[in-house]
Enzyme design. Structure first.
Site, short mmCIF file in Angstrom:
data_model
loop_
_atom_site.label_atom_id
_atom_site.label_comp_id
_atom_site.label_asym_id
_atom_site.label_seq_id
_atom_site.Cartn_x
_atom_site.Cartn_y
_atom_site.Cartn_z
N CYS A 127 93.47 -20.95 112.77
CA CYS A 127 94.69 -20.16 112.93
C CYS A 127 95.96 -21.02 112.88
O CYS A 127 97.06 -20.48 112.78
CB CYS A 127 94.65 -19.39 114.24
SG CYS A 127 93.16 -18.41 114.38
N HIS A 269 101.49 -17.47 115.98
CA HIS A 269 100.22 -16.89 115.52
C HIS A 269 99.97 -15.63 116.35
O HIS A 269 100.13 -15.63 117.57
CB HIS A 269 99.11 -17.92 115.71
CG HIS A 269 97.74 -17.34 115.60
ND1 HIS A 269 97.39 -16.52 114.55
CD2 HIS A 269 96.65 -17.43 116.40
CE1 HIS A 269 96.14 -16.15 114.71
NE2 HIS A 269 95.67 -16.68 115.82
N ASN A 299 94.60 -9.87 114.58
CA ASN A 299 94.69 -11.32 114.38
C ASN A 299 94.19 -11.64 112.97
O ASN A 299 93.00 -11.50 112.69
CB ASN A 299 93.82 -11.99 115.46
CG ASN A 299 93.80 -13.50 115.35
OD1 ASN A 299 94.14 -14.07 114.32
ND2 ASN A 299 93.39 -14.16 116.42
O1 UT7 Z 1 93.10 -16.73 116.90
C1 UT7 Z 1 92.43 -17.69 117.64
C2 UT7 Z 1 92.90 -17.72 119.03
N1 UT7 Z 1 92.29 -16.64 119.75
C3 UT7 Z 1 92.84 -16.25 120.87
O2 UT7 Z 1 93.85 -16.75 121.26
C4 UT7 Z 1 92.12 -15.18 121.69
C5 UT7 Z 1 92.22 -15.54 123.14
N2 UT7 Z 1 91.52 -14.63 124.04
C6 UT7 Z 1 91.87 -13.33 124.24
O3 UT7 Z 1 92.77 -12.81 123.58
C7 UT7 Z 1 91.19 -12.57 125.33
O4 UT7 Z 1 90.43 -13.47 126.10
C8 UT7 Z 1 90.27 -11.42 124.82
C9 UT7 Z 1 91.11 -10.30 124.26
C10 UT7 Z 1 89.32 -11.93 123.77
C11 UT7 Z 1 89.46 -10.86 125.98
O5 UT7 Z 1 90.33 -10.40 127.01
P1 UT7 Z 1 90.06 -10.79 128.53
O6 UT7 Z 1 91.10 -10.12 129.32
O7 UT7 Z 1 89.99 -12.28 128.58
O8 UT7 Z 1 88.67 -10.10 128.82
P2 UT7 Z 1 87.28 -10.77 129.24
O9 UT7 Z 1 86.67 -11.48 128.10
O10 UT7 Z 1 87.50 -11.54 130.52
O11 UT7 Z 1 86.40 -9.49 129.59
C12 UT7 Z 1 86.74 -8.61 130.65
C13 UT7 Z 1 85.76 -7.45 130.66
C14 UT7 Z 1 84.31 -7.87 130.60
O12 UT7 Z 1 83.56 -6.98 131.40
P3 UT7 Z 1 83.10 -7.39 132.88
O13 UT7 Z 1 82.26 -8.60 132.69
O14 UT7 Z 1 84.37 -7.67 133.63
O15 UT7 Z 1 82.36 -6.18 133.35
C15 UT7 Z 1 83.92 -7.67 129.16
O16 UT7 Z 1 82.55 -7.42 129.00
O17 UT7 Z 1 85.97 -6.64 129.51
C16 UT7 Z 1 84.73 -6.46 128.82
N3 UT7 Z 1 85.03 -6.39 127.38
C17 UT7 Z 1 85.32 -5.23 126.75
N4 UT7 Z 1 85.40 -3.96 127.18
C18 UT7 Z 1 85.73 -3.02 126.29
C19 UT7 Z 1 85.08 -7.39 126.48
N5 UT7 Z 1 85.41 -6.91 125.27
C20 UT7 Z 1 85.55 -5.58 125.41
C21 UT7 Z 1 85.88 -4.55 124.52
N6 UT7 Z 1 85.96 -3.29 125.00
N7 UT7 Z 1 86.14 -4.77 123.22
#
Ligand code: UT7
Length: 389
Positions: A127, A269, A299
């Site tokens: 990215c 980005h 993204n």
């Molecule tokens: O381009 C390269 C650079 N990339 C980035 O900068 C991405 C950086 N990361 C992010 O943007 C975020 O970490 C994400 C959007 C990928 C995830 O958001 P988050 O707030 O960090 O969520 P999480 O991974 O901590 O997950 C929270 C909860 C989990 O459930 P539990 O374990 O709390 O019950 C996940 O299983 O959300 C759940 N979850 C979802 N629920 C509904 C994860 N993905 C989804 C989904 N829909 N798509």
């Protein structure tokens, strides 16, 4: 050809500067909304929008690819710059989803444009790739080895997503953005860049490929990622991103001798709206100084910065003499920031002359004919050699 407004002091005027003089973008025809996604992945529009700011993304169909999107964006950028493809000295495509391992996507674009005097290569820095590529091209211009370069960020992320993995497949989209960089004596353009990498974070975000040490017969790597499919440790990448955006922007401002407050617009980005808001808070900048269009495109990896730049220009958020900061972050881990003092081509030149437009179209047609005839000649020569043996 684009000309520049504005002057500069006499000492600076003898130096070479690299200015952005053309820009263009392309996305696939079809958009995929969060609602549509939630019909085949366990997710919801509410979750995706609240956690990322994304509402939809564009997905390439069968006839679209990284190279076709790059080609369309490149044509637009040449149009704005009003230069001919044959004027280009260099084409760099930043991509993580190249058309082939080799030949490069840049070589295909070079052929389709009829840019027969240009060198061409792909650059892999995920990215951050577009900022890395722009820095390489700007340095070549400032060093005097080239006059003009076409720098493209292009991706078809949809083809390397694991559509069963809701933590990644909801984030990414396809698209391309391109700029033409040109040498000028007018001070400004690319002022400073910061390129950084931390390979210890390579297990946090990536796409295993053919040369992978982990690519065994089961086609799976040791951290569970599948060959040619993206893996990401989202929350760790999130923390890394908010840290390096502010750090690298501060460093690039210091290198250019300006204050962070002097920045008129940050074009980051487009990974996640929450990352951009956190980075703005860290820098003490208003959130509206951060360009964001993640809502409509998701993204698009290396393509996200040039696409956002095109939209910022279209929305008149970029003005002559503005300080624009570009910042990329992602797989590597790698990150990069760049500071540009904008020099807008004279308005009368922005749409290009009718004569040059026609010449470009003739060159695109010649490109197809030239490519076919070269292949045909090679085939005939091969046959002749076989007959002789
Ligand atoms: O381009 C390269 C650079 N990339 C980035 O900068 C991405 C950086 N990361 C992010 O943007 C975020 O970490 C994400 C959007 C990928 C995830 O958001 P988050 O707030 O960090 O969520 P999480 O991974 O901590 O997950 C929270 C909860 C989990 O459930 P539990 O374990 O709390 O019950 C996940 O299983 O959300 C759940 N979850 C979802 N629920 C509904 C994860 N993905 C989804 C989904 N829909 N798509």
């Amino acid at each position: 050809m684009a000309t520049f407004s504005g002057g500069g002091d006499k000492n600076e005027a003898t130096e070479r500067h690299a200015h952005v003089v053309g820009w263009g973008m392309a996305v696939p025809e079809s958009a995929l909304t969060n609602e549509e996604l939630s019909t085949f992945v366990e997710t919801s529009d509410e979750w995706i929008f609240a956690r990322t700011g994304i509402r939809q993304r564009y997905i390439a169909d069968e006839g679209e690819s990284t190279a076709t999107l790059a080609y369309k964006a490149a044509q637009q950028a040449l149009e704005v710059a009003d230069i001919l493809p044959t004027d280009l000295d260099l084409i760099v495509v930043a991509t993580s989803t190249p058309e082939n391992i080799f030949p490069s996507t840049a070589s295909l674009v070079q052929d389709w444009l009829n840019a027969h005097d240009a060198g061409a290569f792909d650059l892999s820095a995920a990215c951050s790739g577009f900022v890395y590529a722009l820095n390489m091209a700007a340095d070549s211009i400032r060093a005097g080895s080239i006059q003009s370069a076409l720098v493209i960020g292009a991706e078809t992320m949809s083809r390397i997503l694991d559509w069963q993995d809701r933590s990644t497949c909801i984030l990414f989209g396809d698209g391309a953005g391109a700029v033409v960089l040109q040498a000028s004596e007018v001070p400004g353009g690319v002022l400073s860049s910061v390129l950084r990498s931390d390979g210890a974070g390579s297990d946090l975000l990536g796409i295993p490929s053919v040369g992978s040490i982990d690519a065994d017969d089961s086609r799976a790597s040791s951290n569970g990622a599948k060959l040619y499919k993206m893996y990401m440790a989202g929350s760790e990448v999130f923390r890394f991103a908010t840290r390096v955006i502010s750090e690298s922007i501060e460093q690039t401002c210091t290198a250019a001798g300006i204050q962070v407050n002097d920045i008129d617009l940050v074009i980051p980005h487009q990974a996640n709206l929450r990352i951009l808001q956190a980075a703005a808070r860290k820098l003490g900048l208003d959130a509206d100084k951060f360009m964001s269009n993640v809502e409509r495109y998701g993204n698009t990896s290396a393509a996200s910065i040039p696409i956002a730049l095109c939209e910022a220009i279209e929305q008149k958020r970029v003005q002559d003499k503005d300080h624009i900061a570009l910042v990329g972050f992602g797989g590597g881990l790698a990150w990069a920031a760049m500071l540009i003092r904008w020099g807008v081509p004279e308005p009368s030149e922005q749409h290009g002359s009718m004569f040059n437009r026609q010449r470009r179209h003739v060159q695109y047609r010649i490109a197809k004919w030239r490519s076919r005839s070269r292949r045909w000649r090679r085939r005939v020569n091969r046959k002749v050699r076989e007959i002789r043996v």
